[in-house]
Design a protein around this motif. Sequence first.
Motif, mmCIF file in Angstrom:
data_model
loop_
_atom_site.group_PDB
_atom_site.id
_atom_site.type_symbol
_atom_site.label_atom_id
_atom_site.label_comp_id
_atom_site.label_asym_id
_atom_site.label_seq_id
_atom_site.Cartn_x
_atom_site.Cartn_y
_atom_site.Cartn_z
ATOM 1 N N ASN A 139 1.609 18.906 -5.506
ATOM 2 C CA ASN A 139 2.431 17.615 -5.036
ATOM 3 C C ASN A 139 1.712 16.420 -5.539
ATOM 4 O O ASN A 139 1.625 15.498 -5.080
ATOM 5 N N ARG A 140 1.017 16.463 -6.795
ATOM 6 C CA ARG A 140 0.112 15.424 -7.287
ATOM 7 C C ARG A 140 0.871 14.110 -7.341
ATOM 8 O O ARG A 140 0.274 13.098 -7.106
ATOM 9 N N GLU A 141 2.330 14.060 -7.763
ATOM 10 C CA GLU A 141 3.121 12.918 -7.890
ATOM 11 C C GLU A 141 3.229 12.193 -6.265
ATOM 12 O O GLU A 141 3.380 10.971 -6.798
ATOM 13 N N GLU B 223 0.720 -1.218 0.201
ATOM 14 C CA GLU B 223 -0.032 0.081 -0.019
ATOM 15 C C GLU B 223 0.817 1.170 0.044
ATOM 16 O O GLU B 223 1.820 1.306 0.816
ATOM 17 N N ASP B 224 0.791 2.265 -0.693
ATOM 18 C CA ASP B 224 1.314 3.522 -0.938
ATOM 19 C C ASP B 224 1.150 4.195 0.330
ATOM 20 O O ASP B 224 -0.128 4.252 0.920
ATOM 21 N N MET B 225 2.084 5.173 0.766
ATOM 22 C CA MET B 225 1.926 5.728 1.914
ATOM 23 C C MET B 225 0.596 6.678 2.017
ATOM 24 O O MET B 225 -0.058 7.148 2.693
ATOM 25 N N SER B 226 0.505 7.372 0.707
ATOM 26 C CA SER B 226 -0.632 8.232 0.567
ATOM 27 C C SER B 226 -2.062 7.663 1.006
ATOM 28 O O SER B 226 -2.797 8.313 1.403
ATOM 29 N N GLU B 227 -2.129 6.543 0.449
ATOM 30 C CA GLU B 227 -3.428 5.739 0.782
ATOM 31 C C GLU B 227 -3.641 5.383 2.269
ATOM 32 O O GLU B 227 -4.658 5.445 2.390
ATOM 33 N N TYR B 228 -2.552 4.792 2.702
ATOM 34 C CA TYR B 228 -2.798 4.738 4.229
ATOM 35 C C TYR B 228 -2.944 5.724 4.758
ATOM 36 O O TYR B 228 -3.850 5.618 5.828
ATOM 37 N N HIS C 6 1.139 20.385 7.250
ATOM 38 C CA HIS C 6 1.519 19.031 6.305
ATOM 39 C C HIS C 6 2.727 18.621 6.407
ATOM 40 O O HIS C 6 3.279 17.700 5.417
ATOM 41 N N GLU C 7 3.639 19.113 7.289
ATOM 42 C CA GLU C 7 5.096 18.967 7.296
ATOM 43 C C GLU C 7 5.362 17.373 7.454
ATOM 44 O O GLU C 7 6.141 16.858 6.716
ATOM 45 N N MET D 102 5.171 10.781 3.069
ATOM 46 C CA MET D 102 4.929 10.508 1.595
ATOM 47 C C MET D 102 6.233 10.442 0.843
ATOM 48 O O MET D 102 6.432 9.383 -0.195
ATOM 49 N N ARG D 103 7.153 11.363 0.986
ATOM 50 C CA ARG D 103 8.429 11.477 0.203
ATOM 51 C C ARG D 103 9.233 10.268 0.667
ATOM 52 O O ARG D 103 9.978 9.630 -0.280
ATOM 53 N N VAL D 104 9.518 10.165 1.863
ATOM 54 C CA VAL D 104 10.667 9.444 2.301
ATOM 55 C C VAL D 104 10.436 7.870 2.282
ATOM 56 O O VAL D 104 11.107 6.859 1.928
#
Length: 308
Positions: free
Chosen positions: A229-231, A134-139, A177-178, A184-186
């Motif tokens: 930051n859509r990506e 699962e991608d972090m953004s979805e989690y 959102h920091e 999401m990045r790391v």
Amino acid sequence: MIIPTLRRPELVLRAVNSVLQQTMQDFEILVIIDGKDDASEKSLGTITDPRLKVTMNPQSQGPAQARNIGGSQARGTWSTFLDDDDEWLPNKLEEQVRVARELGGDRILLAAQFIDSGPAFERILPLRDPDPGEDMSEYLFCRKGPLRVQGLVQTSTYFVSTRLLQEFPLKAGLTPHEDYDWLMRVSKRCDRPFTVVPGPLSIYHNEQITNREGAGGNFDFHWDYAHRNRELFTPSAFSFYLSVFCTPSAVKSTDKWKRLRMVLRGIWQGKPSLTCMTTFLGFAFFSLETRRKLRNTFQAFAGSKKPA
């Protein structure tokens, strides 16, 4: 471990003492006082343990930069975060180090369950683990299952390879959102899947549980952040993010209906599920009081209400 603080001398002392009581004692404590704060400096000065190092920023730079300063000073293999108003349970470090060693790799990111302690409720969060792959953004943003459960990564449970923190520091100036942004990045640079260690390992002192609103910030900030930051988002996570963060602030704006239409169009640019759409409708058409009642009913049903 890295503890940013400012003008909370009694709370930061409690946080540091919870670290000193760990079952694993091989650590350093890096407290970053984010601005001139004589009271906190004096309070921390009562601790004579040589593992405590205190740095005072001449001017406040925000919690993200304070954590980056701590990360640049860290000498150990692992780095951990602790908010100054939270506490660790005694086995926190031992359990996360054990899991990290079992996973292996030079770039590891872990979290853990924690006790969410508020004035009326006490519960263990998060309620679900990340799904395999699962991608972090979805989690973080997608609500799943009949109870619409989403993931949650509380700052005081972070456990990360120091190398990873130094290579990819937090971006300052993205409040609130920091933390989301960094996760999401790391998470995309890790050697192993993101893992939530089961069993509570810290206490989050949530003094505003009844007033907590998922959004915070303002409409323009949330809207711009998502599109810039859509990506970082999967299509499903993008739709959920707009539902959860943009809808409440759109409702409060003077041009409510115009902004709600914007949110709805944005949601359809991602991959909305039925749960995503019902979330949008809930924020758009039900009052905060009604949503609180529904949330409290669920908490009581789940056995999270504190005993009298």
